[in-house]
Design an enzyme around this catalytic site. Structure first.
Site, PDB file in Angstrom:
ATOM      1  CE  LYS A 148      -4.545   0.919   0.918  1.00  0.00           C
ATOM      2  NZ  LYS A 148      -5.745   0.116   0.768  1.00  0.00           N
ATOM      3  N   GLY A 160     -19.992   7.158   7.031  1.00  0.00           N
ATOM      4  CA  GLY A 160     -19.258   7.616   5.850  1.00  0.00           C
ATOM      5  C   GLY A 160     -20.029   7.208   4.608  1.00  0.00           C
ATOM      6  CB  VAL A 161     -22.685   8.326   2.549  1.00  0.00           C
ATOM      7  CG1 VAL A 161     -23.599   7.224   3.009  1.00  0.00           C
ATOM      8  CG2 VAL A 161     -22.925   9.580   3.363  1.00  0.00           C
ATOM      9  N   GLY A 162     -19.171   7.956   1.295  1.00  0.00           N
ATOM     10  CA  GLY A 162     -18.305   8.364   0.190  1.00  0.00           C
ATOM     11  C   GLY A 162     -18.448   7.443  -1.005  1.00  0.00           C
ATOM     12  CG  ASN A 163     -15.462   7.671  -4.077  1.00  0.00           C
ATOM     13  OD1 ASN A 163     -16.207   8.384  -4.740  1.00  0.00           O
ATOM     14  ND2 ASN A 163     -14.216   8.014  -3.788  1.00  0.00           N
ATOM     15  CB  ALA A 209     -20.772   4.294   2.042  1.00  0.00           C
ATOM     16  CE1 TYR A 210     -25.469   8.169  -4.437  1.00  0.00           C
ATOM     17  CE2 TYR A 210     -24.252   6.901  -6.089  1.00  0.00           C
ATOM     18  CZ  TYR A 210     -25.336   7.693  -5.730  1.00  0.00           C
ATOM     19  OH  TYR A 210     -26.289   7.987  -6.664  1.00  0.00           O
TER      20      TYR A 210
HETATM   21  N1  LIG Z   1     -12.657   2.557  -2.701  1.00  0.00           N
HETATM   22  C1  LIG Z   1     -12.519   1.248  -2.652  1.00  0.00           C
HETATM   23  O1  LIG Z   1     -12.711   0.526  -3.638  1.00  0.00           O
HETATM   24  C2  LIG Z   1     -12.125   0.601  -1.369  1.00  0.00           C
HETATM   25  C3  LIG Z   1     -12.218   1.279  -0.168  1.00  0.00           C
HETATM   26  N2  LIG Z   1     -11.940   0.628   1.000  1.00  0.00           N
HETATM   27  C4  LIG Z   1     -12.037   1.326   2.262  1.00  0.00           C
HETATM   28  O2  LIG Z   1     -13.387   1.777   2.446  1.00  0.00           O
HETATM   29  C5  LIG Z   1     -13.391   3.022   3.144  1.00  0.00           C
HETATM   30  C6  LIG Z   1     -14.113   4.073   2.317  1.00  0.00           C
HETATM   31  O3  LIG Z   1     -13.466   4.219   1.061  1.00  0.00           O
HETATM   32  P1  LIG Z   1     -13.992   5.237  -0.041  1.00  0.00           P
HETATM   33  O4  LIG Z   1     -15.468   5.213  -0.078  1.00  0.00           O
HETATM   34  O5  LIG Z   1     -13.223   4.953  -1.264  1.00  0.00           O
HETATM   35  O6  LIG Z   1     -13.484   6.599   0.564  1.00  0.00           O
HETATM   36  P2  LIG Z   1     -14.166   8.050   0.478  1.00  0.00           P
HETATM   37  O7  LIG Z   1     -13.122   9.005   0.918  1.00  0.00           O
HETATM   38  O8  LIG Z   1     -14.819   8.261  -0.824  1.00  0.00           O
HETATM   39  O9  LIG Z   1     -15.316   7.930   1.562  1.00  0.00           O
HETATM   40  C7  LIG Z   1     -15.095   7.997   2.928  1.00  0.00           C
HETATM   41  C8  LIG Z   1     -16.138   8.928   3.507  1.00  0.00           C
HETATM   42  O10 LIG Z   1     -16.010   8.907   4.920  1.00  0.00           O
HETATM   43  C9  LIG Z   1     -16.190  10.231   5.387  1.00  0.00           C
HETATM   44  N3  LIG Z   1     -15.594  10.340   6.725  1.00  0.00           N
HETATM   45  C10 LIG Z   1     -14.289  10.486   7.056  1.00  0.00           C
HETATM   46  N4  LIG Z   1     -14.150  10.544   8.391  1.00  0.00           N
HETATM   47  C11 LIG Z   1     -15.394  10.427   8.899  1.00  0.00           C
HETATM   48  C12 LIG Z   1     -15.925  10.406  10.215  1.00  0.00           C
HETATM   49  N5  LIG Z   1     -15.152  10.537  11.287  1.00  0.00           N
HETATM   50  N6  LIG Z   1     -17.262  10.247  10.385  1.00  0.00           N
HETATM   51  C13 LIG Z   1     -18.066  10.131   9.315  1.00  0.00           C
HETATM   52  N7  LIG Z   1     -17.628  10.158   8.053  1.00  0.00           N
HETATM   53  C14 LIG Z   1     -16.316  10.294   7.839  1.00  0.00           C
HETATM   54  C15 LIG Z   1     -15.574  11.107   4.344  1.00  0.00           C
HETATM   55  O11 LIG Z   1     -16.058  12.425   4.398  1.00  0.00           O
HETATM   56  C16 LIG Z   1     -15.973  10.379   3.068  1.00  0.00           C
HETATM   57  O12 LIG Z   1     -17.193  10.855   2.532  1.00  0.00           O
HETATM   58  C17 LIG Z   1     -11.905   3.350   3.410  1.00  0.00           C
HETATM   59  O13 LIG Z   1     -11.551   2.850   4.672  1.00  0.00           O
HETATM   60  C18 LIG Z   1     -11.176   2.569   2.327  1.00  0.00           C
HETATM   61  O14 LIG Z   1      -9.851   2.235   2.680  1.00  0.00           O
HETATM   62  C19 LIG Z   1     -11.580  -0.686   1.037  1.00  0.00           C
HETATM   63  C20 LIG Z   1     -11.487  -1.398  -0.123  1.00  0.00           C
HETATM   64  C21 LIG Z   1     -11.688  -0.794  -1.412  1.00  0.00           C
HETATM   65  C1  LIG Z   2      -7.859  -1.460  -5.623  1.00  0.00           C
HETATM   66  C2  LIG Z   2      -8.038  -1.034  -4.232  1.00  0.00           C
HETATM   67  C3  LIG Z   2      -9.458  -0.898  -4.011  1.00  0.00           C
HETATM   68  C4  LIG Z   2      -7.307  -1.993  -3.370  1.00  0.00           C
HETATM   69  C5  LIG Z   2      -7.073  -1.508  -1.993  1.00  0.00           C
HETATM   70  O1  LIG Z   2      -6.185  -0.758  -1.741  1.00  0.00           O
HETATM   71  C6  LIG Z   2      -7.959  -1.979  -0.944  1.00  0.00           C
HETATM   72  O2  LIG Z   2      -8.714  -2.928  -1.143  1.00  0.00           O
HETATM   73  O3  LIG Z   2      -7.911  -1.408   0.155  1.00  0.00           O
END
Ligand SMILES: NC(=O)C1=CN([C@@H]2O[C@H](COP(=O)(O)OP(=O)(O)OC[C@H]3O[C@@H](n4cnc5c(N)ncnc54)[C@H](O)[C@@H]3O)[C@@H](O)[C@H]2O)C=CC1
Ligand SMILES: CC(C)CC(=O)C(=O)O
EC number: 1.4.1.9
Length: 367
Positions: A80, A180-183, A185-186
């Protein structure tokens, strides 16, 4: 932190500190274990409070990728990257080009992709310097943004966890609290809404919350209140370490199933929720959809094939529950056991010499 001591304790192979003054790049690439294949794991860009905190995050996340890739049945090791900086203000083209060159220098030992704070556009810039990047734009034959795939995997794993806890995998009428409703969770909320689940959401980003309220009829709560809400399932989808001494006593959910990496602050927190009878779907097993999706690019991306494999996260979660019951251990230990067994088996299977490319004796030619 005594870095070498820590690396020795958890068997890390390599840690690289990369800096480029002009662009402001400060990155740490951690490669944990390449027994199963090249280390694949995303690049996180985050405003760490200290270099120590960034290093700790890189190390924990890299080790998590070793277990995630092994448990998902991928022929990939774990690594990572973290980039220190504000993803909203500090990004520039030169930064990701410089980072791409550092990756290229590893000659395929490490392959990157998106994580929190990085996007497909960033990966496209990295791709200008190295082939060892996935999750780039689909027009390059890639799988694109991994988040919808991760979300689908979490949805499938959540259903398996619901079956374990409630006797049925239907999520209709279940109350799911999403942190968290980012990428990711949406898209998870979309699947849950379509199945008739009731959503409670929180985020520090007000726009993200508003979108979930409007599109999925979610109820919004303050970030600090999400742990204690009345719900059936708690889905941590923000950052790690949120299952801890302060939050556990507040939990009302019967199931914990979400996308965040490193949800348990410490292993003992996994023991605590186990003793409380909470069904925990281990983070790196349930959130493997994204890495399964980008890993398919190594064979020439085929969406149908990738989605079939992501669907099997349901079966993988069931496998973890079965090991936990068989060995009378918490599910997080069962997941580790499953991953470690695969790594060990493959390490042994590879112990006989096989020449790779040119045999060493071929150097004699022409002398
Ligand atoms: N994007 C992916 O394909 C993958 C993501 N993950 C994990 O899933 C989690 C979310 O990833 P993404 O959706 O890509 O990230 P993101 O950054 O799009 O979404 C995370 C959301 O959490 C919110 N957030 C941060 N701190 C917070 C708090 N204290 N309370 C409430 N909300 C808070 C942010 O404002 C953001 O909207 C991360 O831990 C990431 O490592 C794991 C595997 C793959
Ligand atoms: C391609 C990514 C979604 C891989 C990764 O870093 C993860 O699963 O946390």
């Amino acid at each position: 932190m005594e870095l070498f001591k820590y690396m020795e304790m958890y068997d890390y192979e390599q840690v690289l500190f990369c800096q480029d003054k002009e662009s402001g790049l400060k990155a740490i690439i951690a490669i944990h274990d390449t027994t199963l294949g090249p280390a694949l794991g995303g690049t996180r860009m985050w405003m760490y409070n200290s270099e120590e905190e960034a290093l700790e995050d890189a190390l924990r996340l890299a080790r998590g990728m070793t277990y995630k890739n092994a448990a998902a049945g991928l022929n990939l090791g774990g690594g990572k990257t973290v980039i220190i900086g504000d993803p909203r203000k500090d990004k520039n083209e030169a930064m990701f080009r410089a980072f791409g060159r550092f990756i290229q220098g590893l000659n395929g030992r490490y392959i990157t992709a998106e994580d929190v704070g990085t996007t497909v556009a960033d990966m496209d810039i990295i791709y200008q310097e190295t082939d060892y990047v996935t999750g780039i734009s689909p027009e390059f034959g890639s799988s694109g943004n991994p988040s919808p795939a991760t979300a689908y995997g979490v949805y499938r794993g959540m259903k398996a966890a619901a079956k374990e806890a409630f006797g049925s995998d239907s999520l209709e009428g279940k109350v799911v609290a999403v942190q968290g409703v980012g990428n990711v969770a949406y898209h998870l909320c979309r699947h849950l809404h379509e199945e008739g689940a009731k959503l409670i959401v929180t985020d520090i980003n007000k726009e993200a919350v508003a979108r979930a309220v409007e599109e999925f009829g979610a109820k919004a709560v303050d970030p600090n209140d999400i742990y204690g809400v009345e719900c059936d399932i708690f889905a941590p989808c923000a950052l790690g370490g949120i299952i801890n001494d302060q939050t556990i006593p507040q939990l009302k959910a019967k199931v914990i199933a979400g996308s965040a990496n490193n949800q348990l602050k410490e292993p003992r927190h996994g023991d605590m929720i186990h003793e409380m009878g909470i069904v925990y779907a281990p983070d790196y097993v349930i959130n493997a959809g994204g890495v399964i999706n980008v890993a398919d690019e190594l064979y020439g991306y085929n969406r149908e094939r990738a989605m079939k494999k992501i669907e099997q996260i349901y079966d993988n979660i069931e496998k973890v529950f079965a090991i936990a019951k068989r060995d009378n251990i918490p599910t997080y230990v069962a997941a580790d056991r499953m991953a470690e067994e695969r790594i060990e088996t493959m390490r042994k299977a590879r112990s006989q010499f096989l020449q790779n490319g040119h045999h060493i004796l071929s150097r004699r030619r022409g002398r």
